[in-house]
Design an enzyme around this catalytic site. Structure first.
Site, mmCIF file in Angstrom:
data_model
loop_
_atom_site.group_PDB
_atom_site.id
_atom_site.type_symbol
_atom_site.label_atom_id
_atom_site.label_comp_id
_atom_site.label_asym_id
_atom_site.label_seq_id
_atom_site.Cartn_x
_atom_site.Cartn_y
_atom_site.Cartn_z
ATOM 1 N N ALA A 5 -69.334 -16.163 -49.308
ATOM 2 C CA ALA A 5 -69.503 -17.392 -50.080
ATOM 3 C C ALA A 5 -68.180 -17.517 -50.520
ATOM 4 O O ALA A 5 -67.014 -17.298 -50.591
ATOM 5 C CB ALA A 5 -69.981 -16.518 -51.603
ATOM 6 N N GLY A 45 -71.663 -13.042 -47.773
ATOM 7 C CA GLY A 45 -72.655 -14.284 -47.798
ATOM 8 C C GLY A 45 -73.247 -15.124 -46.212
ATOM 9 O O GLY A 45 -74.446 -14.715 -45.783
ATOM 10 N N GLU A 55 -75.173 -11.550 -45.297
ATOM 11 C CA GLU A 55 -76.086 -11.823 -45.349
ATOM 12 C C GLU A 55 -77.163 -13.177 -44.820
ATOM 13 O O GLU A 55 -78.249 -13.116 -44.827
ATOM 14 C CB GLU A 55 -76.329 -12.417 -47.206
ATOM 15 C CG GLU A 55 -75.791 -10.661 -47.999
ATOM 16 C CD GLU A 55 -75.639 -10.582 -49.099
ATOM 17 O OE1 GLU A 55 -73.919 -11.903 -49.511
ATOM 18 O OE2 GLU A 55 -75.597 -10.283 -50.606
ATOM 19 N N GLU A 104 -66.811 -7.162 -50.219
ATOM 20 C CA GLU A 104 -67.661 -7.271 -51.487
ATOM 21 C C GLU A 104 -66.472 -6.907 -52.268
ATOM 22 O O GLU A 104 -65.632 -7.373 -53.776
ATOM 23 C CB GLU A 104 -68.708 -8.385 -52.609
ATOM 24 C CG GLU A 104 -69.682 -9.404 -51.356
ATOM 25 C CD GLU A 104 -70.634 -9.034 -50.362
ATOM 26 O OE1 GLU A 104 -70.031 -7.926 -49.951
ATOM 27 O OE2 GLU A 104 -71.231 -9.860 -49.786
HETATM 28 C C1 HXC Z 1 -63.196 -19.388 -49.430
HETATM 29 C C2 HXC Z 1 -62.138 -18.213 -47.686
HETATM 30 C C3 HXC Z 1 -62.677 -17.077 -47.504
HETATM 31 C C4 HXC Z 1 -63.631 -17.438 -48.255
HETATM 32 C C5 HXC Z 1 -61.904 -17.440 -45.588
HETATM 33 N N1 HXC Z 1 -61.298 -18.582 -46.172
HETATM 34 N N2 HXC Z 1 -62.533 -16.714 -45.761
HETATM 35 N N3 HXC Z 1 -62.503 -19.685 -48.401
HETATM 36 N N4 HXC Z 1 -63.966 -17.995 -49.323
HETATM 37 N N5 HXC Z 1 -65.333 -16.436 -48.085
HETATM 38 C C6 HXC Z 1 -60.166 -19.307 -45.940
HETATM 39 C C7 HXC Z 1 -58.830 -18.743 -46.347
HETATM 40 O O1 HXC Z 1 -58.733 -18.801 -47.464
HETATM 41 C C8 HXC Z 1 -58.222 -19.585 -45.121
HETATM 42 O O2 HXC Z 1 -57.571 -20.680 -46.199
HETATM 43 C C9 HXC Z 1 -58.970 -20.246 -44.338
HETATM 44 O O3 HXC Z 1 -60.427 -19.404 -44.255
HETATM 45 C C10 HXC Z 1 -58.333 -18.980 -43.011
HETATM 46 O O4 HXC Z 1 -58.426 -18.422 -43.640
HETATM 47 P P1 HXC Z 1 -57.452 -16.588 -43.177
HETATM 48 O O5 HXC Z 1 -57.591 -15.813 -44.007
HETATM 49 O O6 HXC Z 1 -56.506 -17.421 -43.178
HETATM 50 O O7 HXC Z 1 -58.138 -15.756 -41.464
HETATM 51 P P2 HXC Z 1 -57.727 -14.708 -41.891
HETATM 52 O O8 HXC Z 1 -56.101 -14.420 -41.754
HETATM 53 O O9 HXC Z 1 -58.166 -15.388 -40.201
HETATM 54 O O10 HXC Z 1 -58.630 -13.511 -41.559
HETATM 55 C C11 HXC Z 1 -59.769 -13.701 -41.410
HETATM 56 C C12 HXC Z 1 -60.518 -12.852 -42.322
HETATM 57 C C13 HXC Z 1 -60.002 -13.424 -44.177
HETATM 58 C C14 HXC Z 1 -60.499 -11.486 -42.792
HETATM 59 C C15 HXC Z 1 -62.234 -13.599 -42.799
HETATM 60 O O11 HXC Z 1 -60.248 -14.849 -44.263
HETATM 61 C C16 HXC Z 1 -60.933 -12.922 -44.732
HETATM 62 O O12 HXC Z 1 -61.337 -11.599 -45.514
HETATM 63 N N6 HXC Z 1 -61.936 -13.686 -46.178
HETATM 64 C C17 HXC Z 1 -62.622 -13.249 -47.006
HETATM 65 C C18 HXC Z 1 -63.873 -12.420 -46.492
HETATM 66 C C19 HXC Z 1 -64.969 -12.100 -47.563
HETATM 67 O O13 HXC Z 1 -64.518 -11.723 -48.901
HETATM 68 N N7 HXC Z 1 -66.309 -12.794 -47.535
HETATM 69 C C20 HXC Z 1 -67.052 -12.688 -48.723
HETATM 70 C C21 HXC Z 1 -66.899 -13.693 -49.514
HETATM 71 S S1 HXC Z 1 -67.397 -12.482 -51.400
HETATM 72 P P3 HXC Z 1 -55.854 -21.482 -46.571
HETATM 73 O O14 HXC Z 1 -56.462 -22.383 -47.038
HETATM 74 O O15 HXC Z 1 -55.239 -20.602 -46.642
HETATM 75 O O16 HXC Z 1 -55.618 -21.946 -44.802
HETATM 76 C C22 HXC Z 1 -69.682 -13.272 -51.317
HETATM 77 C C23 HXC Z 1 -70.316 -12.972 -52.469
HETATM 78 C C24 HXC Z 1 -72.038 -13.520 -51.243
HETATM 79 O O17 HXC Z 1 -69.246 -13.481 -49.907
HETATM 80 C C25 HXC Z 1 -72.945 -12.881 -52.379
HETATM 81 C C26 HXC Z 1 -72.566 -14.460 -53.730
HETATM 82 C C27 HXC Z 1 -73.931 -14.877 -54.485
#
Ligand code: HXC
Length: 263
Positions: free
Chosen positions: A69, A114, A117, A137
């Protein structure tokens, strides 16, 4: 969705397969509300289209299926909005899981939070060898909220699900295959063609049988065994009233390929 309109989801139909592509590659296809809404619109369009037999969900670019998400959007939410967002994602993903047409996740990279999921709400998961799965998360002070606490344990067992959810660790496509989270791992460069081949195989089957099989597995899976067996027998029996059953059995006996009408 219409041509020319700004869109975070692409929709194309080829060979009776609807490809639904989450298209925010600069944000690793992270799901904001608008994107989730577009996925549901696309899925409903495919389910309603008589010329579509199978749905495929995938992500644009080479790096991510869906990295979760949208953390930026969630950061500003209060408790009530968080709960609403969770219910919104749950009900949106239910549309995929309850689809009477098979839904394949073509997992082409990160499937996190997400995104994992979303993949789990699909009926079949085929992963490129570069795919990575996880429920990270807890590292954000959150828990999986789009069905992950429930679907993951149903797919891989409670012990492994608990470990993945508590550690937030990412696992490889091979490990996801080993624990039963994905059905198949293929070379990344071949993912689209291998998914297209799998979809073509499903598209050749009886659409009414596929729909009843999905219903038996999904609905039956949440019932007690006795009720689930009764449901299976009822759905099995209903197949006998279809042209597809007559065609499938006749084709076998006549040593020819069946031509299903979906009725
Ligand atoms: C918003 C995101 C994102 C996310 C990546 N980006 N994941 N933006 N939400 N979930 C964005 C980064 O901010 C960045 O934007 C660009 O995408 C590229 O990501 P990087 O981090 O620079 O890439 P990298 O270093 O290769 O790392 C990849 C990654 C990392 C390991 C996947 O991006 C990461 O950890 N992302 C978050 C993963 C996560 O925690 N997901 C769960 C979310 S909570 P900019 O603008 O800086 O270039 C969830 C809850 C679900 O999903 C339930 C809801 C009801």
């Amino acid at each position: 969705m219409e041509q020319g309109a700004p869109t975070a989801v692409e929709y194309t139909v080829r060979d009776r397969v609807a490809w639904i592509t989450v298209n925010r590659p600069k944000k690793l296809n992270a799901l904001n509300r608008a994107t989730v809404q577009e996925i549901t619109v696309a899925a409903t369009r495919a389910i309603d289209d008589p010329d579509v037999a199978v749905l495929v969900l995938t992500g644009a670019g080479e790096k991510a299926f869906v990295a979760g998400a949208d953390i930026g959007e969630m950061a500003a939410m209060d408790a009530r909005q968080g709960q609403d967002f969770g219910r919104f994602l749950q009900s949106s993903f239910d549309v995929l899981e309850r689809s009477p047409k098979p839904v394949i996740a073509a997992v082409n990279g990160f499937a996190l939070g997400g995104g994992c999921e979303l993949a789990m709400a699909c009926h079949i998961r085929i992963a490129g060898e570069n795919a990575r799965f996880g429920q990270p998360e807890v590292g954000l002070g959150l828990i999986p909220g789009a069905g992950g606490t429930q679907r993951l344990q149903r797919l891989v067992g409670r012990g492994k699900a608990m470990e993945l959810i508590l550690t937030g660790d990412m696992i490889s496509a091979d490990e996801a295959h080993r624990i039963g989270l994905v059905n198949r791992v293929v070379p990344a460069a071949e993912l689209r063609t291998r998914v297209a081949a799998a979809a073509a195989g499903l598209a050749a089957k009886s659409p009414v049988a596929l729909a009843r099989a999905i219903d038996a597995v999904m609905t039956g899976g949440d019932l007690g065994l006795d009720d689930a067996m009764r449901l299976e027998a009822a759905l099995f029996g209903l197949c006998f009233a279809t042209s597809d059953m007559k065609e499938g059995t006749s084709a076998f006996l006549e040593k020819r390929k069946p031509e299903f009408s979906g009725t």
